[in-house]
Design a protein around this motif. Structure first.
Motif, PDB file in Angstrom:
ATOM      1  N   ASP A   1     -10.776   5.229   4.034  1.00  9.53           N
ATOM      2  CA  ASP A   1     -11.587   5.647   2.887  1.00  9.53           C
ATOM      3  C   ASP A   1     -12.191   4.477   2.136  1.00  9.53           C
ATOM      4  O   ASP A   1     -13.286   4.592   1.579  1.00  9.53           O
ATOM      5  N   ASP A   2     -11.509   3.341   2.119  1.00  7.12           N
ATOM      6  CA  ASP A   2     -12.062   2.161   1.446  1.00  7.12           C
ATOM      7  C   ASP A   2     -13.377   1.730   2.087  1.00  7.12           C
ATOM      8  O   ASP A   2     -14.303   1.301   1.405  1.00  7.12           O
ATOM      9  N   PHE A   3     -13.474   1.862   3.402  1.00  3.13           N
ATOM     10  CA  PHE A   3     -14.718   1.545   4.104  1.00  3.13           C
ATOM     11  C   PHE A   3     -15.842   2.467   3.645  1.00  3.13           C
ATOM     12  O   PHE A   3     -16.948   2.017   3.356  1.00  3.13           O
ATOM     13  N   TRP A   4     -15.554   3.760   3.557  1.00  3.12           N
ATOM     14  CA  TRP A   4     -16.592   4.718   3.169  1.00  3.12           C
ATOM     15  C   TRP A   4     -17.000   4.546   1.709  1.00  3.12           C
ATOM     16  O   TRP A   4     -18.170   4.728   1.359  1.00  3.12           O
ATOM     17  N   HIS A   5     -16.057   4.166   0.862  1.00  2.12           N
ATOM     18  CA  HIS A   5     -16.414   3.885  -0.538  1.00  2.12           C
ATOM     19  C   HIS A   5     -17.326   2.663  -0.618  1.00  2.12           C
ATOM     20  O   HIS A   5     -18.277   2.650  -1.415  1.00  2.12           O
ATOM     21  N   ALA A   6     -17.067   1.660   0.204  1.00  2.92           N
ATOM     22  CA  ALA A   6     -17.927   0.477   0.224  1.00  2.92           C
ATOM     23  C   ALA A   6     -19.321   0.834   0.738  1.00  2.92           C
ATOM     24  O   ALA A   6     -20.327   0.335   0.219  1.00  2.92           O
TER      25      ALA A   6
ATOM     26  N   SER B   1       0.833  -1.193   0.000  1.00  2.02           N
ATOM     27  CA  SER B   1       0.000   0.000   0.000  1.00  2.02           C
ATOM     28  C   SER B   1       0.873   1.251   0.000  1.00  2.02           C
ATOM     29  O   SER B   1       1.884   1.321   0.679  1.00  2.02           O
TER      30      SER B   1
ATOM     31  N   ASP C   1     -21.260   2.406  -1.959  1.00  2.00           N
ATOM     32  CA  ASP C   1     -21.743   1.400  -2.911  1.00  2.00           C
ATOM     33  C   ASP C   1     -22.975   0.663  -2.370  1.00  2.00           C
ATOM     34  O   ASP C   1     -23.861   0.293  -3.136  1.00  2.00           O
TER      35      ASP C   1
ATOM     36  N   ASN D   1      -0.374   4.148   0.899  1.00  2.00           N
ATOM     37  CA  ASN D   1      -0.897   5.030   1.940  1.00  2.00           C
ATOM     38  C   ASN D   1      -0.088   4.865   3.211  1.00  2.00           C
ATOM     39  O   ASN D   1       0.170   3.740   3.645  1.00  2.00           O
TER      40      ASN D   1
ATOM     41  N   TYR E   1     -10.047   0.374   7.769  1.00  2.00           N
ATOM     42  CA  TYR E   1     -10.016   0.475   6.314  1.00  2.00           C
ATOM     43  C   TYR E   1     -10.099   1.907   5.786  1.00  2.00           C
ATOM     44  O   TYR E   1      -9.903   2.121   4.595  1.00  2.00           O
TER      45      TYR E   1
ATOM     46  N   ARG F   1     -11.413   8.455  12.612  1.00  2.00           N
ATOM     47  CA  ARG F   1     -12.023   7.386  11.814  1.00  2.00           C
ATOM     48  C   ARG F   1     -12.997   6.568  12.648  1.00  2.00           C
ATOM     49  O   ARG F   1     -14.112   6.273  12.232  1.00  2.00           O
TER      50      ARG F   1
END
Length: 78
Positions: free
Chosen positions: A65-70, A5, A73, A7, A63, A18
């Motif tokens: 930002d990946d959590f918020w993107h999920a 990663s 969705d 990040n 997670y 978070r």
């Protein structure tokens, strides 16, 4: 071959932010969804709300930002 990663590891303040945002989101969504299904707000109701809030808080902390993107969705109407 695994990809590393790019990040950086979040600092303690970002971890708290978070978790806090995920906790509040989980509490609101679970209270709305579970509240529609139950007739009275018993101890079980509040235990479920807190449990879901803690789980979403931990997922958001882990997670980011990946959590918020999920979530976006899952809830496209949001």
């Amino acid at each position: 071959m695994s990809q590393k990663s790019t990040n950086p590891e979040p600092d303690p303040f970002e971890n708290r932010v978070r978790f806090g945002c995920g906790f509040v989101f989980g509490a609101m969504i679970s209270a709305l969804l579970i509240g529609r299904m139950v007739a009275s707000f018993t101890g079980t109701f509040w235990a479920l709300v807190v449990a879901i809030a803690v789980i979403t808080g931990l997922l958001a902390r882990r997670y980011g930002d990946d959590f918020w993107h999920a979530i976006m969705d899952l809830f496209p109407w949001w």
